[in-house]
Design a protein around this motif. Structure first.
Motif, short mmCIF file in Angstrom:
data_model
loop_
_atom_site.label_atom_id
_atom_site.label_comp_id
_atom_site.label_asym_id
_atom_site.label_seq_id
_atom_site.Cartn_x
_atom_site.Cartn_y
_atom_site.Cartn_z
N ILE A 123 -19.12 9.02 -6.53
CA ILE A 123 -18.78 8.69 -8.11
C ILE A 123 -19.99 8.57 -9.11
CG2 ILE A 123 -17.77 7.08 -9.55
CD1 ILE A 123 -15.92 6.32 -7.33
N LEU A 124 -20.92 7.99 -8.51
CA LEU A 124 -22.09 7.62 -9.12
C LEU A 124 -22.88 9.06 -9.53
CD1 LEU A 124 -23.67 4.18 -7.90
CD2 LEU A 124 -22.61 4.77 -10.10
N PHE A 125 -22.85 9.85 -8.48
CA PHE A 125 -23.52 11.24 -8.27
C PHE A 125 -22.81 12.28 -9.66
CE2 PHE A 125 -25.09 15.46 -7.35
CZ PHE A 125 -26.55 15.14 -7.33
N TYR A 126 -21.46 12.15 -9.67
CA TYR A 126 -20.82 12.59 -10.43
C TYR A 126 -21.03 12.29 -12.14
CZ TYR A 126 -17.60 15.51 -7.74
OH TYR A 126 -16.89 16.49 -6.99
N LEU A 127 -21.39 10.97 -12.14
CA LEU A 127 -21.65 10.33 -13.26
C LEU A 127 -23.12 10.79 -13.76
CD1 LEU A 127 -21.54 8.26 -15.58
CD2 LEU A 127 -22.24 6.55 -14.15
N ALA A 128 -23.86 10.82 -12.75
CA ALA A 128 -25.32 11.46 -12.96
C ALA A 128 -25.35 12.82 -13.40
CB ALA A 128 -26.02 11.33 -11.63
N GLY A 129 -24.30 13.66 -12.79
CA GLY A 129 -24.06 14.92 -13.19
C GLY A 129 -23.69 14.95 -14.48
N ALA A 130 -22.83 14.18 -15.05
CA ALA A 130 -22.32 14.06 -16.56
C ALA A 130 -23.43 13.60 -17.65
CB ALA A 130 -21.13 13.11 -16.40
N LEU A 131 -24.09 12.93 -16.99
CA LEU A 131 -25.32 12.26 -18.03
C LEU A 131 -26.32 13.37 -18.20
CD1 LEU A 131 -25.66 8.59 -16.45
CD2 LEU A 131 -24.73 9.11 -18.79
N ILE A 132 -26.69 14.05 -16.90
CA ILE A 132 -27.66 15.16 -16.95
C ILE A 132 -27.37 16.32 -17.73
CG2 ILE A 132 -29.09 16.84 -15.53
CD1 ILE A 132 -29.06 15.11 -13.34
N GLY A 133 -25.93 16.37 -17.86
CA GLY A 133 -25.57 17.60 -18.97
C GLY A 133 -25.45 17.07 -20.27
N ALA A 134 -24.88 15.81 -20.50
CA ALA A 134 -25.03 15.41 -21.75
C ALA A 134 -26.40 15.36 -22.23
CB ALA A 134 -24.51 13.98 -21.89
N ALA A 135 -27.37 14.65 -21.80
CA ALA A 135 -28.72 14.41 -22.26
C ALA A 135 -29.38 15.63 -22.38
CB ALA A 135 -29.47 13.43 -21.43
N GLY A 136 -29.48 16.48 -21.33
CA GLY A 136 -30.06 17.83 -21.04
C GLY A 136 -29.61 18.99 -22.22
N GLY A 137 -28.32 18.77 -22.49
CA GLY A 137 -27.86 19.70 -23.71
C GLY A 137 -28.37 19.21 -25.14
N ALA A 138 -28.05 17.94 -25.30
CA ALA A 138 -28.51 17.58 -26.64
C ALA A 138 -30.05 17.56 -26.80
CB ALA A 138 -28.25 15.92 -26.66
N LEU A 139 -30.91 17.36 -25.59
CA LEU A 139 -32.34 17.37 -25.61
C LEU A 139 -32.63 19.12 -26.05
CD1 LEU A 139 -35.02 16.29 -25.00
CD2 LEU A 139 -34.85 16.79 -22.70
N GLN A 140 -32.16 19.75 -25.22
CA GLN A 140 -32.54 21.15 -25.67
C GLN A 140 -32.15 21.77 -27.11
OE1 GLN A 140 -32.28 23.95 -21.97
NE2 GLN A 140 -30.46 22.61 -21.64
N ALA A 141 -31.11 21.37 -27.53
CA ALA A 141 -30.58 21.72 -28.79
C ALA A 141 -31.48 20.94 -29.98
CB ALA A 141 -29.16 21.08 -29.11
N SER A 142 -31.76 19.87 -29.65
CA SER A 142 -32.72 19.20 -30.77
C SER A 142 -34.26 19.68 -30.71
CB SER A 142 -32.66 17.59 -30.43
OG SER A 142 -31.53 16.95 -30.88
N SER A 143 -34.53 19.89 -29.58
CA SER A 143 -35.84 20.53 -29.40
C SER A 143 -35.93 21.78 -29.98
CB SER A 143 -36.10 20.80 -27.58
OG SER A 143 -36.24 19.44 -26.96
N ARG A 144 -34.89 22.80 -29.81
CA ARG A 144 -35.09 23.89 -30.58
C ARG A 144 -35.20 23.48 -32.27
NH1 ARG A 144 -29.90 27.91 -29.78
NH2 ARG A 144 -28.79 26.18 -30.22
#
Length: 458
Positions: A364-385
């Motif tokens: 469950i926590l690893f699925y949560l980690a995947g959701a957090l990595i997807g969320a933060a990673g996507g927003a990070l790349q968009a704002s970096s651009r």
């Protein structure tokens, strides 16, 4: 572009992300990458190599192929951006690199197990990857042209990235529902693979190449229609290679005089490398530490991508409200905390607590980690651009994105190398993830020298 509305240009620009994202989702991560590893290792085992050694060699070949493509991109990206800026012509370059994308990905059809060539498979994949990366540089440089209001660019960038994630998820669902054999000659939707594709020849999997190529060709139409009348920003009689290279040299010489841009290129180099390390090794970690199946990993990827799409959209609106810097910092902190949580997970422990065998909490926590990595990673790349549009010279924006691509590829080996060394020295996959935290921290430290609105508006 006077006869094309601003809204239509923005939506046309979004469609590049929608069209190109399946290269990452289907070819790099979930379908062709594993197919390459499986097929190459089988070829080696048929030649007498032990199974574990064959799998390691196949993974090494894949890494060498990605490294070679990354070197080409790093060396040429700034030069091509400079030449395009000097001539004022971007659209012909996008046409050319789109052709490489389509040719490289479509050619992956000719990677059947019965006549598999590691060299040709990596060459085809590399051609498509180079086409995608270079086309991205030129399309990203249109971002400042979409609106004169710098405050709205974060929303546009985030929405575009979210739209791209959605395209990648849909393409992946179509692939596994209608083409990919999940066992017994049936797809995950319970259907026979379309067009009579024979799993025995790998056709149900290698069709992903033509599928991605056709997807890109179809969904690039809105982009080209929206930008067909894009003005040439400088009068030019040609592509002016000499002038472009001279301008690039001057930009590189002036970088120490623009410390905010220099610091940002360095900062983004570290945190983007760390993020790529999480993306690259997340599935391997789940397989090796938690014992997940390929199906579990695929679901994990879909969860991460959906989360990324949602939070790119949300992050884009936060970016427009308060600027990209707070979004970048918050995402880096969240990714550091998430990486720390991942390190604590085993089948019988989580967050420093011992658990009973069979406890669902680590999963469950690893699925949560995947959701957090997807969320933060996507927003990070968009704002970096978006942040780069504030740091770069508005008149040399394609060149700036070329330097951005260079900084992203120059140390693309760093996270995989540090993870490999840490894993090797410690003998633990969990410990091996820790260098990623250090890279995120290095990126955060360098952000301290980045001026929120760049040199000109500081």
């Amino acid at each position: 572009m006077a006869d094309i509305s601003a809204r239509r240009r923005i939506w046309g620009w979004y469609f590049f992300d929608w069209a190109s994202q399946p290269y990452n989702t289907l070819l790099l991560t979930f379908i062709f990458g594993p197919y390459f590893a499986q097929t190459a290792s089988q070829v080696l085992m048929d030649g007498g190599m032990a199974e574990q050694a064959a799998k390691a060699q196949a993974q090494a070949w894949w890494g060498y192929g990605l490294t070679a493509a990354g070197v080409v991109i790093a060396l040429l990206a700034p030069m091509l951006g400079a030449v395009a800026d000097s001539s004022g012509r971007r659209l012909p370059w996008i046409w050319g690199f789109s052709a490489l994308y389509v040719i490289g990905s479509f050619a992956l059809w000719w990677t059947a197990p019965q006549s598999f060539s590691v060299l040709w498979a990596l060459a085809f994949f590399g051609i498509g990857l180079i086409g995608m990366e270079f086309a991205t540089i030129f399309t990203n440089s249109y971002l400042p042209d979409l609106t004169p209001d710098a405050g709205t660019r974060g929303r546009i960038s985030g929405s575009g990235w979210a739209f791209g994630y959605a395209g990648g998820v849909l393409a992946l669902i179509i692939m596994i529902a209608f083409f990919q054999d999940a066992g017994g000659g049936r797809t995950m939707a319970g259907l026979a693979p379309l067009f009579g594709l024979d799993p025995a020849t790998g056709a149900d999997t290698r069709v992903v190449g033509p599928f991605v190529a056709i997807w890109f060709a179809v969904f690039m139409v809105p982009f080209f229609l929206a930008f067909r009348a894009a003005p040439v920003t400088r009068k030019s009689s040609g592509f002016q290679l000499g002038k472009g290279l001279a301008d690039l040299w001057q930009t590189l010489r002036r970088l120490p005089q623009t410390p905010s841009l220099l610091a940002y290129l360095g900062s983004s180099m570290f945190y983007r490398d760390a993020l790529n390390g999480l993306y690259t090794f997340g599935g391997i970690y789940a397989f090796g530490v938690l014992g997940w199946s390929i199906v579990d990993i695929g679901v994990f990827g879909i969860v991460a991508a959906i989360s990324g799409a949602v939070f790119c959209w949300v992050g884009g609106r936060v970016d427009s409200a308060i600027g990209p810097m707070p979004v970048i910092r918050a995402c880096c902190v969240l990714l550091i905390l998430t990486s720390g949580m991942v390190v604590t997970l085993t089948p019988t422990s989580a967050l420093g607590m011992d658990l009973a065998a069979g406890s669902p909490l680590p999963d469950i926590l690893f699925y949560l980690a995947g959701a957090l990595i997807g969320a933060a990673g996507g927003a990070l790349q968009a704002s970096s651009r978006n942040m780069l549009t504030l740091q770069g010279n508005p008149e040399r924006m394609t060149e700036a994105f070329g330097l951005y691509a260079l900084s992203g590829k120059a140390t693309s080996f760093l996270a995989p190398a540090l993870i490999a060394i840490a894993t090797d020295l410690s003998g633990s996959q969990r410990t091996g993830v820790l260098p990623v935290v250090g890279l995120f921290i290095a990126g955060l430290i360098l952000l301290s020298w980045v001026k929120t609105n760049g040199e000109a508006r500081a």
